[in-house]
Motif scaffolding. Sequence first.
Motif, PDB file in Angstrom:
ATOM      1  N   THR A  42       0.837  -1.207   0.000  1.00 54.80           N
ATOM      2  CA  THR A  42       0.000   0.000   0.000  1.00 54.80           C
ATOM      3  C   THR A  42       0.869   1.254   0.000  1.00 54.80           C
ATOM      4  O   THR A  42       0.561   2.229  -0.693  1.00 54.80           O
ATOM      5  CB  THR A  42      -0.932   0.006   1.221  1.00 54.80           C
ATOM      6  OG1 THR A  42      -1.688  -1.207   1.257  1.00 54.80           O
ATOM      7  CG2 THR A  42      -1.900   1.185   1.171  1.00 54.80           C
ATOM      8  N   THR A  84       2.510   1.659  -3.626  1.00 56.13           N
ATOM      9  CA  THR A  84       1.556   2.146  -4.630  1.00 56.13           C
ATOM     10  C   THR A  84       1.155   3.597  -4.348  1.00 56.13           C
ATOM     11  O   THR A  84       0.928   4.365  -5.287  1.00 56.13           O
ATOM     12  CB  THR A  84       0.303   1.252  -4.661  1.00 56.13           C
ATOM     13  OG1 THR A  84      -0.232   1.107  -3.335  1.00 56.13           O
ATOM     14  CG2 THR A  84       0.636  -0.122  -5.218  1.00 56.13           C
ATOM     15  N   SER A  85       1.105   3.971  -3.075  1.00 55.20           N
ATOM     16  CA  SER A  85       0.791   5.361  -2.724  1.00 55.20           C
ATOM     17  C   SER A  85       1.893   6.298  -3.182  1.00 55.20           C
ATOM     18  O   SER A  85       1.630   7.407  -3.663  1.00 55.20           O
ATOM     19  CB  SER A  85       0.577   5.480  -1.211  1.00 55.20           C
ATOM     20  OG  SER A  85      -0.497   4.676  -0.766  1.00 55.20           O
ATOM     21  N   ILE A 131       1.569   6.764  -6.965  1.00 54.93           N
ATOM     22  CA  ILE A 131       0.461   7.665  -7.283  1.00 54.93           C
ATOM     23  C   ILE A 131       0.862   9.114  -7.020  1.00 54.93           C
ATOM     24  O   ILE A 131       0.633  10.008  -7.860  1.00 54.93           O
ATOM     25  CB  ILE A 131      -0.789   7.300  -6.459  1.00 54.93           C
ATOM     26  CG1 ILE A 131      -1.388   5.985  -6.947  1.00 54.93           C
ATOM     27  CG2 ILE A 131      -1.834   8.415  -6.524  1.00 54.93           C
ATOM     28  CD1 ILE A 131      -1.996   6.036  -8.319  1.00 54.93           C
ATOM     29  N   ALA A 158      -7.042   9.414  -6.620  1.00 57.60           N
ATOM     30  CA  ALA A 158      -6.346   8.223  -7.114  1.00 57.60           C
ATOM     31  C   ALA A 158      -5.887   7.340  -5.956  1.00 57.60           C
ATOM     32  O   ALA A 158      -5.878   6.107  -6.069  1.00 57.60           O
ATOM     33  CB  ALA A 158      -5.154   8.624  -7.976  1.00 57.60           C
ATOM     34  N   LEU A 159      -5.519   7.955  -4.845  1.00 59.52           N
ATOM     35  CA  LEU A 159      -5.152   7.179  -3.662  1.00 59.52           C
ATOM     36  C   LEU A 159      -6.362   6.426  -3.111  1.00 59.52           C
ATOM     37  O   LEU A 159      -6.253   5.253  -2.738  1.00 59.52           O
ATOM     38  CB  LEU A 159      -4.564   8.093  -2.584  1.00 59.52           C
ATOM     39  CG  LEU A 159      -3.142   8.594  -2.823  1.00 59.52           C
ATOM     40  CD1 LEU A 159      -2.742   9.611  -1.760  1.00 59.52           C
ATOM     41  CD2 LEU A 159      -2.146   7.435  -2.831  1.00 59.52           C
ATOM     42  N   THR A 204      -6.893   3.526  -5.329  1.00 57.40           N
ATOM     43  CA  THR A 204      -5.839   2.521  -5.132  1.00 57.40           C
ATOM     44  C   THR A 204      -6.084   1.704  -3.880  1.00 57.40           C
ATOM     45  O   THR A 204      -6.012   0.458  -3.904  1.00 57.40           O
ATOM     46  CB  THR A 204      -4.467   3.214  -5.047  1.00 57.40           C
ATOM     47  OG1 THR A 204      -4.209   3.922  -6.256  1.00 57.40           O
ATOM     48  CG2 THR A 204      -3.359   2.195  -4.810  1.00 57.40           C
ATOM     49  N   TRP A 205      -6.369   2.375  -2.788  1.00 61.44           N
ATOM     50  CA  TRP A 205      -6.608   1.658  -1.525  1.00 61.44           C
ATOM     51  C   TRP A 205      -7.836   0.764  -1.621  1.00 61.44           C
ATOM     52  O   TRP A 205      -7.844  -0.355  -1.089  1.00 61.44           O
ATOM     53  CB  TRP A 205      -6.749   2.670  -0.383  1.00 61.44           C
ATOM     54  CG  TRP A 205      -5.527   3.521  -0.189  1.00 61.44           C
ATOM     55  CD1 TRP A 205      -4.246   3.199  -0.547  1.00 61.44           C
ATOM     56  CD2 TRP A 205      -5.457   4.831   0.379  1.00 61.44           C
ATOM     57  NE1 TRP A 205      -3.385   4.227  -0.234  1.00 61.44           N
ATOM     58  CE2 TRP A 205      -4.102   5.245   0.337  1.00 61.44           C
ATOM     59  CE3 TRP A 205      -6.406   5.702   0.924  1.00 61.44           C
ATOM     60  CZ2 TRP A 205      -3.683   6.486   0.824  1.00 61.44           C
ATOM     61  CZ3 TRP A 205      -5.992   6.935   1.408  1.00 61.44           C
ATOM     62  CH2 TRP A 205      -4.645   7.314   1.360  1.00 61.44           C
ATOM     63  N   LEU A 235      -8.938  -0.682  -4.336  1.00 63.36           N
ATOM     64  CA  LEU A 235      -8.586  -1.830  -5.181  1.00 63.36           C
ATOM     65  C   LEU A 235      -7.779  -2.867  -4.420  1.00 63.36           C
ATOM     66  O   LEU A 235      -7.939  -4.075  -4.635  1.00 63.36           O
ATOM     67  CB  LEU A 235      -7.795  -1.345  -6.403  1.00 63.36           C
ATOM     68  CG  LEU A 235      -8.559  -0.483  -7.407  1.00 63.36           C
ATOM     69  CD1 LEU A 235      -7.625  -0.007  -8.514  1.00 63.36           C
ATOM     70  CD2 LEU A 235      -9.744  -1.233  -7.990  1.00 63.36           C
ATOM     71  N   ILE A 236      -6.915  -2.417  -3.521  1.00 64.88           N
ATOM     72  CA  ILE A 236      -6.128  -3.359  -2.720  1.00 64.88           C
ATOM     73  C   ILE A 236      -7.052  -4.177  -1.830  1.00 64.88           C
ATOM     74  O   ILE A 236      -6.924  -5.412  -1.735  1.00 64.88           O
ATOM     75  CB  ILE A 236      -5.080  -2.603  -1.884  1.00 64.88           C
ATOM     76  CG1 ILE A 236      -4.012  -1.984  -2.803  1.00 64.88           C
ATOM     77  CG2 ILE A 236      -4.413  -3.537  -0.873  1.00 64.88           C
ATOM     78  CD1 ILE A 236      -3.031  -1.074  -2.097  1.00 64.88           C
ATOM     79  N   TRP A 271      -5.510  -0.298 -12.481  1.00 67.42           N
ATOM     80  CA  TRP A 271      -4.571   0.607 -11.809  1.00 67.42           C
ATOM     81  C   TRP A 271      -3.446   1.018 -12.756  1.00 67.42           C
ATOM     82  O   TRP A 271      -3.024   2.180 -12.764  1.00 67.42           O
ATOM     83  CB  TRP A 271      -4.002  -0.070 -10.563  1.00 67.42           C
ATOM     84  CG  TRP A 271      -3.195   0.860  -9.699  1.00 67.42           C
ATOM     85  CD1 TRP A 271      -3.674   1.747  -8.782  1.00 67.42           C
ATOM     86  CD2 TRP A 271      -1.774   0.988  -9.687  1.00 67.42           C
ATOM     87  NE1 TRP A 271      -2.634   2.431  -8.192  1.00 67.42           N
ATOM     88  CE2 TRP A 271      -1.457   1.982  -8.727  1.00 67.42           C
ATOM     89  CE3 TRP A 271      -0.740   0.384 -10.370  1.00 67.42           C
ATOM     90  CZ2 TRP A 271      -0.144   2.362  -8.442  1.00 67.42           C
ATOM     91  CZ3 TRP A 271       0.574   0.757 -10.104  1.00 67.42           C
ATOM     92  CH2 TRP A 271       0.847   1.733  -9.143  1.00 67.42           C
TER      93      TRP A 271
END
Length: 290
Positions: free
Chosen positions: A116, A119-120, A123, A136-137, A140-141, A143-144, A271
């Motif tokens: 996490t 990926t952060s 982004i 976008a964060l 992303t979170w 999707l994880i 992503w």
Amino acid sequence: MQSFDYLIASPALFSAIAGLIGLLVGSFLNVVIYRLPVMMQKAWRKDCHDYLGLDAQSQTDEPFNLVLPLSRCPGCNTPIKPYQNIPVISYVFLRGKCAKCKNPISLRYPIIEVFTALTSVIIAWHFGFTPQTVFALLLTWSLIALSFIDIDHQLLPDSITLPVLWLGLFLSLFGFFTDSHTSIIGAIAGYLVLWGVFHLFKLLTGKEGMGYGDFKLLALFGAWLGWQFLPAIILLSSLVGAVTGIAMIIFSRHDRTTPIPFGPYLAAAGWIALIWGSDINQLYMKTAGL
């Protein structure tokens, strides 16, 4: 204001801060990944009892949600103290074991926290100090969490997918990531494409090749990115899924009849499209001579 100016002028610092926040969020995502499916099962069981008019005596009155009860060791049921719940650091300090009973702590917890965070950082570095980074964060979170829940339970909870889908449609009103026209078409097309594949596969084989959660997840990406990115997402996710499935069958003797969750591949492809989708589309058009 000066601190904001400094963050704008220093992408590395901004990305590092995003990474630290990602570590904390990753710790919370571990809770979501474990507890949300249990909460859903409890709700389904209660609905069944209510529908059948049964007395749910087996259910306790103890609250169970994303906040309560406080985290505890699954082996000895000892509450985890705050300093034992620091992302990654606590795992290293405790040497991957419970402080009391010494039962091993799953390595997946720090892996999700680090993933996490990474990926952060990506982004934040890509979008910079902009509102797009915040949204976008959030994507992303989400999707994880969806990916790991799908891996564990072959389930993509609507309680995550649908709000994020609606958020993508809402953001399109202000031109974030795409415009409303392509966003609405993308959401519709994303759902209908996999819906059509599902029913065609079922017609030909008599089996269900994927779940309805996959339709909604692709619709989510259509809402966020627009219909133009759907072909790349479908192609990437199908390619990675096929290669992974074949590798599992060959090297880990995975039973061919055992279904493989498609959500993580969709999430990964979506992503990637969020960050490099335009470049991928341009490369595809150039390769195809269009």
